[in-house]
Design a protein around this motif. Structure first.
Motif, PDB file in Angstrom:
ATOM      1  N   PRO A 171       3.409 -39.509  36.708  1.00 30.55           N
ATOM      2  CA  PRO A 171       4.787 -39.025  36.547  1.00 30.55           C
ATOM      3  C   PRO A 171       5.789 -40.078  36.086  1.00 30.55           C
ATOM      4  O   PRO A 171       6.803 -39.743  35.470  1.00 30.55           O
ATOM      5  CB  PRO A 171       5.135 -38.504  37.941  1.00 30.55           C
ATOM      6  CG  PRO A 171       3.827 -38.105  38.538  1.00 30.55           C
ATOM      7  CD  PRO A 171       2.851 -39.128  38.030  1.00 30.55           C
ATOM      8  N   LYS A 216       1.723 -34.531  41.700  1.00 35.13           N
ATOM      9  CA  LYS A 216       3.010 -33.992  42.128  1.00 35.13           C
ATOM     10  C   LYS A 216       3.732 -35.111  42.851  1.00 35.13           C
ATOM     11  O   LYS A 216       3.429 -35.427  44.011  1.00 35.13           O
ATOM     12  CB  LYS A 216       2.836 -32.776  43.041  1.00 35.13           C
ATOM     13  CG  LYS A 216       4.150 -32.075  43.349  1.00 35.13           C
ATOM     14  CD  LYS A 216       4.770 -31.468  42.084  1.00 35.13           C
ATOM     15  CE  LYS A 216       6.025 -30.662  42.400  1.00 35.13           C
ATOM     16  NZ  LYS A 216       6.628 -30.074  41.183  1.00 35.13           N
ATOM     17  N   GLY A 217       4.644 -35.775  42.152  1.00 35.59           N
ATOM     18  CA  GLY A 217       5.362 -36.896  42.753  1.00 35.59           C
ATOM     19  C   GLY A 217       4.412 -38.043  43.088  1.00 35.59           C
ATOM     20  O   GLY A 217       3.685 -38.542  42.231  1.00 35.59           O
ATOM     21  N   THR A 219       1.830 -37.862  45.078  1.00 34.83           N
ATOM     22  CA  THR A 219       0.560 -37.320  45.546  1.00 34.83           C
ATOM     23  C   THR A 219      -0.221 -36.797  44.354  1.00 34.83           C
ATOM     24  O   THR A 219       0.360 -36.286  43.398  1.00 34.83           O
ATOM     25  CB  THR A 219       0.783 -36.172  46.547  1.00 34.83           C
ATOM     26  OG1 THR A 219       1.578 -36.644  47.636  1.00 34.83           O
ATOM     27  CG2 THR A 219      -0.532 -35.648  47.091  1.00 34.83           C
ATOM     28  N   ILE A 266      -0.999 -27.026  40.243  1.00 37.85           N
ATOM     29  CA  ILE A 266      -0.043 -26.937  41.337  1.00 37.85           C
ATOM     30  C   ILE A 266       1.178 -26.170  40.851  1.00 37.85           C
ATOM     31  O   ILE A 266       1.562 -26.267  39.674  1.00 37.85           O
ATOM     32  CB  ILE A 266       0.342 -28.343  41.849  1.00 37.85           C
ATOM     33  CG1 ILE A 266       1.163 -28.249  43.143  1.00 37.85           C
ATOM     34  CG2 ILE A 266       1.057 -29.154  40.789  1.00 37.85           C
ATOM     35  CD1 ILE A 266       1.283 -29.576  43.877  1.00 37.85           C
ATOM     36  N   SER A 267       1.755 -25.383  41.748  1.00 39.13           N
ATOM     37  CA  SER A 267       2.958 -24.640  41.386  1.00 39.13           C
ATOM     38  C   SER A 267       4.115 -25.600  41.151  1.00 39.13           C
ATOM     39  O   SER A 267       4.125 -26.734  41.645  1.00 39.13           O
ATOM     40  CB  SER A 267       3.321 -23.635  42.487  1.00 39.13           C
ATOM     41  OG  SER A 267       3.528 -24.297  43.723  1.00 39.13           O
ATOM     42  N   ARG A 268       5.088 -25.164  40.392  1.00 35.71           N
ATOM     43  CA  ARG A 268       6.219 -26.026  40.037  1.00 35.71           C
ATOM     44  C   ARG A 268       6.963 -26.531  41.265  1.00 35.71           C
ATOM     45  O   ARG A 268       7.465 -27.660  41.276  1.00 35.71           O
ATOM     46  CB  ARG A 268       7.165 -25.244  39.119  1.00 35.71           C
ATOM     47  CG  ARG A 268       7.899 -26.098  38.129  1.00 35.71           C
ATOM     48  CD  ARG A 268       8.553 -25.328  37.002  1.00 35.71           C
ATOM     49  NE  ARG A 268       8.738 -23.916  37.238  1.00 35.71           N
ATOM     50  CZ  ARG A 268       8.162 -22.964  36.502  1.00 35.71           C
ATOM     51  NH1 ARG A 268       7.349 -23.277  35.506  1.00 35.71           N
ATOM     52  NH2 ARG A 268       8.395 -21.678  36.756  1.00 35.71           N
ATOM     53  N   ASP A 269       7.040 -25.704  42.328  1.00 34.11           N
ATOM     54  CA  ASP A 269       7.749 -26.119  43.529  1.00 34.11           C
ATOM     55  C   ASP A 269       6.912 -27.018  44.439  1.00 34.11           C
ATOM     56  O   ASP A 269       7.399 -27.488  45.475  1.00 34.11           O
ATOM     57  CB  ASP A 269       8.256 -24.912  44.318  1.00 34.11           C
ATOM     58  CG  ASP A 269       7.125 -23.994  44.790  1.00 34.11           C
ATOM     59  OD1 ASP A 269       5.947 -24.378  44.725  1.00 34.11           O
ATOM     60  OD2 ASP A 269       7.442 -22.863  45.229  1.00 34.11           O
ATOM     61  N   GLY A 270       5.667 -27.260  44.060  1.00 32.40           N
ATOM     62  CA  GLY A 270       4.803 -28.156  44.829  1.00 32.40           C
ATOM     63  C   GLY A 270       4.271 -27.571  46.116  1.00 32.40           C
ATOM     64  O   GLY A 270       3.661 -28.294  46.907  1.00 32.40           O
ATOM     65  N   VAL A 273      -1.419 -25.136  45.703  1.00 34.75           N
ATOM     66  CA  VAL A 273      -2.429 -25.716  44.819  1.00 34.75           C
ATOM     67  C   VAL A 273      -3.509 -24.663  44.595  1.00 34.75           C
ATOM     68  O   VAL A 273      -3.918 -23.962  45.519  1.00 34.75           O
ATOM     69  CB  VAL A 273      -3.035 -26.999  45.424  1.00 34.75           C
ATOM     70  CG1 VAL A 273      -4.257 -27.457  44.648  1.00 34.75           C
ATOM     71  CG2 VAL A 273      -1.977 -28.106  45.460  1.00 34.75           C
TER      72      VAL A 273
END
Length: 359
Positions: A171, A216-217, A219, A266-270, A273
């Motif tokens: 990211p 995701k960030g 993770t 992964i979904s956009r909102d995190g 999965v």
């Protein structure tokens, strides 16, 4: 090379229900479906379909001149699409999609054997390719017109049978991360001025077979093909280091028999999965709680051998490329709970490998 007429054999199922979306829905969203032209039955390379406001795919045409299209990657502005041509003498293809008439710009050597994955740097200046056949990762420069330019880096993974299956940018944009199934490892590369310098090799237990990961960030979630697991990885973008943590099965507790997971997202909102199970022919859903994964459910894909899947831009549907069934099926998704529900929608494309949306 332009768009040919709509190909016979691509069809959609009738008798379906519309799905309400809380966000704006892109009516007539251009959709690209890759398939293996060398397989039996032979795919068509790149099909173009239009997704309507209810999630139904309708055939629109076939893009000429793209062989064995097994994975796609978008430029940051979504004006250009890149495809792996998964052949022994590997190549990658650039496609201009800035108009409603997609066209092939150029095809260039991937730098290795049987490319299975590629990604574009967030700056848009470079393209990375994972060559499964010989365990190499390459970097190419992207030209201003979207075409594939010079090869600026080529690295070969160590081991007796390395098989680089995926390459992504973290990211922060500072590091390039490659997943190697044969080397049982995830490699982190420092990236500077087009060059790749190995920084870390995170080795997984023998028999894991890591295939794909998603960030995701701070993770990352790593899906393993050989032992049907997901490993939660802590990511430190400052040091460029991954640390393995929780390991959880990608399958339902009662599942048995052979299985080979393929894709993870992964979904956009995190909060959710998803992972595909080839063999079980399911999509597994996990909730994310305090950094850990919690198994929720598995949903049948309605096909055979789900090699790839993708959430649509609204994340109200998940579309599955069932390679052996030759179908793209749609699962409706509840954006609040993450739950998936089968639908009768099915789009027929032989030896399908991958799907992506222009939006």
């Amino acid at each position: 090379m332009g768009v040919a007429g709509a190909t016979a054999g691509c069809a959609t199922a009738a008798g379906r229900q519309s799905v309400a979306a809380p966000h704006q829905v892109h009516d007539g969203l251009m959709t690209f479906i890759g398939s293996y032209t060398s397989s039996q039955p032979a795919g068509r390379g790149v099909d173009i379909a239009m997704r309507d406001m209810n999630g139904l795919l309708a055939p629109s045409g076939t893009l000429d001149g793209v062989a064995d299209a097994s994975f796609f990657a978008w430029s940051p502005d979504h004006k250009f699409l890149y495809a792996t041509n998964e052949q022994e003498q590997g190549t990658i293809t650039a496609i201009d999609v800035s108009t409603h008439e997609p066209r092939v710009i150029n095809t260039a050597p991937s730098g290795g054997n049987s490319p299975t994955h590629l990604s574009v740097h967030p700056s848009g200046e470079f393209l990375f390719t994972a060559n499964y056949g010989d365990g190499t990762v390459t970097a190419h420069r992207r030209n201003p017109d979207g075409s594939i330019g010079e090869n600026t880096a080529l690295v070969k993974h160590p081991g007796t049978e390395p098989h680089a299956h995926q390459v992504v940018v973290d990211p922060s944009g500072k590091w390039v991360v490659a997943v190697d199934l044969g080397a049982e490892s995830v490699f982190v590369y420092a990236f500077d001025a087009g060059k790749l310098t190995q920084h870390q090799q995170l080795t997984l237990p023998a028999g894991t077979g890591p295939r794909h990961l998603v960030f995701k960030g701070t993770t990352a979630y790593l899906l393993a093909e050989l032992n049907s697991t997901i490993t939660v990885l802590a990511w430190d973008p400052k040091t460029g280091n991954l640390t393995a943590g929780q390991v959880i099965s990608s399958r339902a507790p009662e599942a048995g028999g052979e299985n080979a997971p393929a894709e993870i997202a992964i979904s956009r909102d995190g909060q959710f999965v998803y992972a595909s199970n080839r063999g079980d022919d399911t999509i597994a859903t996990f909730g994310v709680e305090n950094g850990s994964l919690v198994f929720q459910a598995v949903t049948p894909t309605g096909g055979n051998w789900p090699r790839h899947f993708a959430l649509d831009p609204e994340e109200t549907s998940l579309f599955v490329a069932n390679q052996r069934a030759g179908t793209v099926t749609r699962l409706a998704r509840d954006t609040n709970t993450g739950a998936l529900t089968p639908t009768p929608d099915s789009y027929a494309c032989p030896s399908v490998a991958v799907i992506t949306f222009h939006g």
